[in-house]
Design a protein around this motif. Structure first.
Motif, PDB file in Angstrom:
ATOM      1  N   ASP A   1       0.817  -1.207   0.000  1.00  0.00           N
ATOM      2  CA  ASP A   1       0.000   0.000   0.000  1.00  0.00           C
ATOM      3  C   ASP A   1       0.857   1.267   0.000  1.00  0.00           C
ATOM      4  O   ASP A   1       0.342   2.367  -0.215  1.00  0.00           O
ATOM      5  CB  ASP A   1      -0.924   0.026   1.222  1.00  0.00           C
ATOM      6  N   LEU A   2       2.161   1.117   0.251  1.00  0.00           N
ATOM      7  CA  LEU A   2       3.062   2.272   0.289  1.00  0.00           C
ATOM      8  C   LEU A   2       3.586   2.635  -1.096  1.00  0.00           C
ATOM      9  O   LEU A   2       4.365   3.589  -1.224  1.00  0.00           O
ATOM     10  CB  LEU A   2       4.231   1.986   1.232  1.00  0.00           C
ATOM     11  N   ASP A   3       3.171   1.895  -2.114  1.00  0.00           N
ATOM     12  CA  ASP A   3       3.534   2.253  -3.483  1.00  0.00           C
ATOM     13  C   ASP A   3       3.037   3.679  -3.758  1.00  0.00           C
ATOM     14  O   ASP A   3       1.858   3.977  -3.596  1.00  0.00           O
ATOM     15  CB  ASP A   3       2.897   1.278  -4.472  1.00  0.00           C
ATOM     16  N   GLY A   4       3.949   4.550  -4.135  1.00  0.00           N
ATOM     17  CA  GLY A   4       3.615   5.952  -4.330  1.00  0.00           C
ATOM     18  C   GLY A   4       4.055   6.822  -3.173  1.00  0.00           C
ATOM     19  O   GLY A   4       4.143   8.043  -3.302  1.00  0.00           O
ATOM     20  N   ALA A   5       4.331   6.188  -2.019  1.00  0.00           N
ATOM     21  CA  ALA A   5       4.786   6.953  -0.857  1.00  0.00           C
ATOM     22  C   ALA A   5       6.276   7.267  -0.928  1.00  0.00           C
ATOM     23  O   ALA A   5       6.764   8.104  -0.169  1.00  0.00           O
ATOM     24  CB  ALA A   5       4.485   6.188   0.436  1.00  0.00           C
ATOM     25  N   TYR A   6       6.978   6.588  -1.846  1.00  0.00           N
ATOM     26  CA  TYR A   6       8.422   6.775  -2.004  1.00  0.00           C
ATOM     27  C   TYR A   6       8.739   7.152  -3.448  1.00  0.00           C
ATOM     28  O   TYR A   6       7.953   6.873  -4.363  1.00  0.00           O
ATOM     29  CB  TYR A   6       9.181   5.498  -1.623  1.00  0.00           C
TER      30      TYR A   6
ATOM     31  N   LEU B   1      15.755  13.821   8.611  1.00  0.00           N
ATOM     32  CA  LEU B   1      15.740  15.083   7.866  1.00  0.00           C
ATOM     33  C   LEU B   1      16.336  16.206   8.697  1.00  0.00           C
ATOM     34  O   LEU B   1      17.066  17.057   8.178  1.00  0.00           O
ATOM     35  CB  LEU B   1      14.314  15.441   7.459  1.00  0.00           C
ATOM     36  N   ASP B   2      16.050  16.196   9.994  1.00  0.00           N
ATOM     37  CA  ASP B   2      16.581  17.229  10.875  1.00  0.00           C
ATOM     38  C   ASP B   2      18.102  17.184  10.955  1.00  0.00           C
ATOM     39  O   ASP B   2      18.730  18.185  11.299  1.00  0.00           O
ATOM     40  CB  ASP B   2      15.990  17.088  12.282  1.00  0.00           C
ATOM     41  N   HIS B   3      18.674  16.033  10.631  1.00  0.00           N
ATOM     42  CA  HIS B   3      20.129  15.885  10.656  1.00  0.00           C
ATOM     43  C   HIS B   3      20.747  15.986   9.257  1.00  0.00           C
ATOM     44  O   HIS B   3      21.918  15.648   9.072  1.00  0.00           O
ATOM     45  CB  HIS B   3      20.514  14.561  11.301  1.00  0.00           C
ATOM     46  N   GLY B   4      19.970  16.418   8.288  1.00  0.00           N
ATOM     47  CA  GLY B   4      20.514  16.685   6.967  1.00  0.00           C
ATOM     48  C   GLY B   4      20.427  15.547   5.978  1.00  0.00           C
ATOM     49  O   GLY B   4      20.947  15.668   4.862  1.00  0.00           O
TER      50      GLY B   4
ATOM     51  N   ALA C   1       6.150  12.627   0.183  1.00  0.00           N
ATOM     52  CA  ALA C   1       5.540  13.724   0.937  1.00  0.00           C
ATOM     53  C   ALA C   1       6.588  14.739   1.365  1.00  0.00           C
ATOM     54  O   ALA C   1       6.352  15.958   1.328  1.00  0.00           O
ATOM     55  CB  ALA C   1       4.800  13.181   2.153  1.00  0.00           C
ATOM     56  N   ASP C   2       7.756  14.252   1.757  1.00  0.00           N
ATOM     57  CA  ASP C   2       8.827  15.164   2.178  1.00  0.00           C
ATOM     58  C   ASP C   2       9.522  15.796   0.984  1.00  0.00           C
ATOM     59  O   ASP C   2       9.931  16.960   1.047  1.00  0.00           O
ATOM     60  CB  ASP C   2       9.830  14.409   3.051  1.00  0.00           C
TER      61      ASP C   2
ATOM     62  N   GLU D   1       8.009  23.226   3.140  1.00  0.00           N
ATOM     63  CA  GLU D   1       9.014  23.532   4.164  1.00  0.00           C
ATOM     64  C   GLU D   1      10.375  22.965   3.778  1.00  0.00           C
ATOM     65  O   GLU D   1      11.412  23.635   3.907  1.00  0.00           O
ATOM     66  CB  GLU D   1       8.574  22.963   5.517  1.00  0.00           C
ATOM     67  N   PHE D   2      10.376  21.721   3.291  1.00  0.00           N
ATOM     68  CA  PHE D   2      11.630  21.086   2.887  1.00  0.00           C
ATOM     69  C   PHE D   2      12.236  21.805   1.677  1.00  0.00           C
ATOM     70  O   PHE D   2      13.433  22.082   1.635  1.00  0.00           O
ATOM     71  CB  PHE D   2      11.361  19.610   2.550  1.00  0.00           C
ATOM     72  N   LEU D   3      11.413  22.124   0.715  1.00  0.00           N
ATOM     73  CA  LEU D   3      11.902  22.770  -0.501  1.00  0.00           C
ATOM     74  C   LEU D   3      12.407  24.182  -0.231  1.00  0.00           C
ATOM     75  O   LEU D   3      13.271  24.688  -0.951  1.00  0.00           O
ATOM     76  CB  LEU D   3      10.785  22.809  -1.556  1.00  0.00           C
ATOM     77  N   ALA D   4      11.893  24.832   0.801  1.00  0.00           N
ATOM     78  CA  ALA D   4      12.235  26.235   1.065  1.00  0.00           C
ATOM     79  C   ALA D   4      13.511  26.410   1.883  1.00  0.00           C
ATOM     80  O   ALA D   4      13.960  27.546   2.088  1.00  0.00           O
ATOM     81  CB  ALA D   4      11.074  26.918   1.779  1.00  0.00           C
ATOM     82  N   LYS D   5      14.102  25.329   2.350  1.00  0.00           N
ATOM     83  CA  LYS D   5      15.325  25.457   3.158  1.00  0.00           C
ATOM     84  C   LYS D   5      16.433  26.132   2.351  1.00  0.00           C
ATOM     85  O   LYS D   5      16.622  25.833   1.165  1.00  0.00           O
ATOM     86  CB  LYS D   5      15.775  24.085   3.656  1.00  0.00           C
TER      87      LYS D   5
END
Length: 451
Positions: free
Chosen positions: A138-143, A355-358, A365-366, A371-375
């Motif tokens: 069911d996670l197909d598309g989540a990655y 993600l917080d560690h780079g 989704a990320d 927020e991720f794209l704007a860093k």
């Protein structure tokens, strides 16, 4: 991250490990499920919820440093679970120990970190559990497509992606400016940029490469090559295909004109030259920023990220380089509990910890998060580098496969293709030698190998 160079001693150990994997695959001797897991109910999403509530002990073998903090968060949320996180080595050392435990039938971890290129060696032997009964399908598309393709085989899912490495061009803007070089959009422009940079300063090179199998295969991947195809225990090896030839011809021009620094990746010299700008660029995976920030700190503010140079102007065709998954071993007697940990680490709150560690995500989704794209990391002059890196993830060329003995194949790369980096052979001849080695090894292990 890609693996480094190997000593002859390590190559021998890798061969022993791969022999075990190949033998298991060809004998069809996947480890039988534990009796307690035989019932279908024990392999279901509902079983995962129950297992997390009941608790128990888990053994996880991994080297990724942020997993320490992930485990802390997981245990806080599920106080009845105790996770033992062990680093038994990185890269090949990890796989040798893992294969030895699997072969011995004792001491096998419940969960293991496995790089994407190495995963087929363990899945084909039945050493990794198919996660679809727990709802992993069911996670197909989540990655991202590249990472999902790396952990799946048909309808089977053999791990959840932990991170990804869509490739891009990292470059020192200061060096490029001083040399009067525009950022190359195509590989022809990259060759011209390499010439200008070396003409500007004979001690400066656009890139370093002392012969790295992971880089070469990723370049062939982006060039449209399909040198490895796998159908069960029947494999095809063809390093004379169009993509392989395209890469070899272009990279040979750089080698012939001495435009590539023969400096080992991850060495002190490599980081020093990245820091002083005398290695002016990298073509590598999206996980690189944190390594530059820590290893080449003097160049803070000078580096930027651009799309990977293209073979066809205006295209967006990329490849993956590096990255790994967390998989559950078939020998585990706690598969439902182990899947609960995978869900948390690679599809739940654990993702944000990394993600917080780079680290660079595999989760769509990320990858598309505003927020991720704007860093705007200061090391990269405030550039929104994630916009470039996430766009690369959408362009990964589909259809790539690794051999079911890719760890061994990569280990003999220095002895075959690697000779081209010392001027002892051409890349084309090196690829022929590499193919011959892979064909002979595969046949010796009982695979049906076609050329």
């Amino acid at each position: 991250m890609p693996l480094g160079k190997f000593s002859s001693h390590r190559r021998a150990r890798v061969a022993l490990a791969v022999t075990g994997v190949a033998a298991a695959a060809l004998a069809g001797c996947a480890t039988a499920p534990d009796a307690g897991l035989a019932a279908g109910a024990a392999l279901s999403p509902e079983a995962v919820t129950s297992a997390l509530e009941e608790g128990g002990d888990l053994l996880v073998w991994a080297w990724e440093p942020t997993l320490d903090e992930v485990v802390e968060g997981f245990e806080a949320e599920y106080p009845n679970v105790d996770v033992e996180l062990a680093n038994v080595g990185t890269g090949n050392d990890h796989y040798v120990v893992l294969q030895n435990a699997i072969s011995a039938g004792s001491g096998v971890p419940d969960v293991a970190q496995v790089e994407y290129y190495a995963l087929p060696q363990f899945s084909i032997s039945g050493s990794l559990a198919d996660l679809t009964p727990f709802g992993a399908g069911d996670l197909d598309g989540a990655y991202s497509p590249g990472t999902w393709g790396a952990v799946t085989d048909g309808d089977a899912v053999y791990g959840l992606p932990m991170d990804s490495g869509p490739m891009a061009l990292f470059y020192n803007a200061e060096t490029f400016y001083e040399a009067g070089v525009e950022v190359p959009a195509t590989w022809d422009e990259f060759v011209e940029a390499a010439r200008k940079i070396h003409a500007y300063d004979a001690g400066t090179h656009i890139i370093a490469d002392d012969g790295n199998a992971g880089f070469a295969t990723s370049m062939i991947w982006q060039a449209g090559g399909r040198p490895f195809t796998v159908d069960g225990t029947t494999v095809t090896v063809n390093l004379a295909d169009e993509g392989s030839a395209r890469f070899a011809a272009m990279w040979q021009r750089l080698l012939d004109e001495h435009l590539v620094a023969n400096v080992p990746e991850w060495s002190d010299e490599w980081f020093q030259r990245l820091g002083d700008g005398t290695i002016a660029a990298l073509v590598t995976g999206a996980w690189m920023p944190a390594n530059l920030e820590s290893g080449a700190a003097p160049a803070s503010g000078d580096w930027r990220v651009a799309p990977m140079p293209q073979w066809t102007e205006g295209a967006n065709e990329t490849a993956e380089n590096g990255g790994s998954a967390l998989s559950i071993t078939e020998a585990s007697e706690k598969k439902a509990l182990a899947y609960g940990f995978l869900q948390y680490a690679n599809a739940g709150d654990g993702v944000q910890v990394r993600l917080d560690h780079g680290n660079f995500p595999a989760t769509t989704a990320d990858l598309t998060s505003p927020e991720f794209l704007a860093k705007e990391p200061a090391y990269f002059g405030g550039q929104r580098i994630n916009e470039v890196l996430s766009a690369s993830a959408t362009g990964v060329v589909e259809g790539w496969q690794y051999l079911p003995y890719q760890v061994y194949a990569n280990s003999v790369f220095p002895d075959t293709v690697g000779q081209a980096y010392t001027g002892s052979a051409s890349l084309a001849d090196g690829l022929v030698a590499w193919e011959e080695s892979m064909v002979a090894y595969g046949r010796n292990q009982g695979f049906t190998v076609r050329e």
